[in-house]
Design an enzyme around this catalytic site. Structure first.
Site, short mmCIF file in Angstrom:
data_model
loop_
_atom_site.label_atom_id
_atom_site.label_comp_id
_atom_site.label_asym_id
_atom_site.label_seq_id
_atom_site.Cartn_x
_atom_site.Cartn_y
_atom_site.Cartn_z
N HIS A 40 0.83 -1.21 0.00
CA HIS A 40 0.00 0.00 0.00
C HIS A 40 0.87 1.26 0.00
CE1 HIS A 40 -3.88 -2.18 1.42
NE2 HIS A 40 -3.79 -2.12 0.11
N HIS A 72 0.12 -8.75 0.96
CA HIS A 72 -1.07 -9.09 1.74
C HIS A 72 -1.63 -10.47 1.40
CE1 HIS A 72 -1.37 -4.54 1.71
NE2 HIS A 72 -1.40 -4.82 2.99
N HIS A 122 -10.41 -5.80 4.35
CA HIS A 122 -8.98 -5.74 4.02
C HIS A 122 -8.58 -6.95 3.17
CE1 HIS A 122 -4.64 -5.39 4.45
NE2 HIS A 122 -4.83 -4.17 4.92
N GLU A 124 -5.91 -8.64 2.98
CA GLU A 124 -5.22 -9.70 3.74
C GLU A 124 -6.23 -10.65 4.37
OE1 GLU A 124 -2.99 -10.35 7.94
OE2 GLU A 124 -2.44 -8.50 6.90
N THR A 160 -2.64 -10.05 10.67
CA THR A 160 -1.31 -9.86 11.26
C THR A 160 -1.11 -8.50 11.92
OG1 THR A 160 -0.43 -9.13 9.11
CG2 THR A 160 -0.21 -11.47 9.65
N CYS A 188 1.80 -10.04 13.94
CA CYS A 188 3.20 -9.65 13.79
C CYS A 188 3.43 -8.43 14.68
CB CYS A 188 3.49 -9.29 12.33
SG CYS A 188 5.09 -8.53 12.10
N SER A 216 -2.99 3.11 3.14
CA SER A 216 -2.34 2.16 4.06
C SER A 216 -3.01 2.21 5.43
CB SER A 216 -0.85 2.51 4.19
OG SER A 216 -0.30 1.91 5.34
N ASN A 218 -2.25 0.69 8.22
CA ASN A 218 -1.37 0.84 9.38
C ASN A 218 -0.83 2.26 9.51
OD1 ASN A 218 1.78 0.88 8.74
ND2 ASN A 218 0.86 -0.47 7.24
N SER A 260 4.70 0.30 5.11
CA SER A 260 4.83 0.18 3.66
C SER A 260 5.43 1.45 3.03
CB SER A 260 3.46 -0.12 3.04
OG SER A 260 2.48 0.77 3.52
#
Length: 280
Positions: A40, A72, A122, A124, A160, A188, A216, A218, A260
């Site tokens: 992303h 992802h 999402h 992922e 994650t 993670c 993105s 995150n 990212s």
């Protein structure tokens, strides 16, 4: 004006690995695509496009060449289609995401009702869910577990990038229901580490810059966390967006970046902040 860069700003392990694999594949002679954006970061995607690596939403129009699987991950059916079409597959799925996919597949085959803790929209999560046969539910929180139908034995995995507290709330609710609950902690810690560091940095500075793609999740979360602590927080994608007026009356600036965000963009932002400093 003092500028402090967070130690863990930028690429996480999975993103770094995926981009390296994509740029290596771009150097080959045959037609190459990524199935969805590799990460992303619009700037990384653009750079790959300049090198001849386009983005495709699906494989319907692809009959030959190399397909790169994004960090992802993708749907199990898309991976099957790539192999059926005998495309060369460069699987850049983050190993942590891969592990979540494998756990869902195992749990589903072993007769568990599977709960995936995460954001249903999402990519992922959509990929992880696709590795289950049936009775796979996406829950965003422990409260949503209460709304699910009666289940047999339950298996739990997480997107994650979820927080451990959120996973814990879901597991607690599952345990309240009774019966067997099997949990795989597939989180993670790269996300948690970045968020903790951003929290500490935002408390020390007069202004925060958060660098990363507006698409993105995150990076957006980092910006939200920083804004709660330091209202003078600015989420940018590139150095060109920096406005000198942001720094009036500012002695210290904190800088962080999403998982990212490539190093070259962080470097450009740091150079731009140096220019702003020298012009005052």
């Amino acid at each position: 004006m003092k500028v402090i860069l967070a130690k863990r700003a930028g690429f996480c392990f999975g993103v770094k690995r995926a981009t390296q694999m994509a740029f290596e594949a771009a150097g080959k002679d045959q037609k190459t695509f990524t199935l969805g954006p590799i990460i992303h970061s619009p700037q990384v995607v653009n750079k790959l496009e300049e090198m001849g690596v386009g983005v495709v939403k699906d494989l319907s129009g692809v009959s030959n060449g190399t397909v790169i699987i994004r960090s992802h991950g993708v749907l199990a059916s898309e991976m099957d289609e790539a192999h059926q079409k005998q495309l060369e597959v460069v699987d850049a799925t983050c190993p942590f995401v891969k592990k979540a996919q494998e756990h869902v597949q195992y749990l589903s085959e072993a007769g568990y009702d599977v709960l995936v803790v995460g954001d249903a929209d999402h990519p992922e999560v959509q990929g992880i869910v696709s590795y289950g046969k049936e009775k796979v539910y996406v829950v965003a929180s422990g409260d949503q577990v209460k709304q699910l139908p009666k289940m047999g034995k339950m298996g739990v995995v997480a997107q994650t990038t979820q927080s451990f507290d959120n996973l814990k709330s879901v597991v607690t609710e599952c345990l309240r229901r009774g019966g067997e609950v099997r949990v795989y902690n597939t989180i993670c810690d790269a996300t948690a580490v970045r968020q903790q560091e951003a929290t500490e940095l935002a408390q020390q500075v007069d202004c925060m810059i958060v660098i990363g793609g507006f698409n993105s999740a995150n990076t957006r979360r980092l910006a939200e966390i920083c804004t709660e602590i330091q209202p003078r927080t600015y989420h940018i994608e590139t150095a060109a967006e920096i406005d000198c007026s942001w720094f009036q009356g500012v002695d210290t600036v904190g800088v962080t970046a999403g998982a990212s965000t490539p190093k070259w963009i962080i470097d450009e932002v740091m150079n731009r902040l140096d220019q702003v400093n020298n012009s005052h």
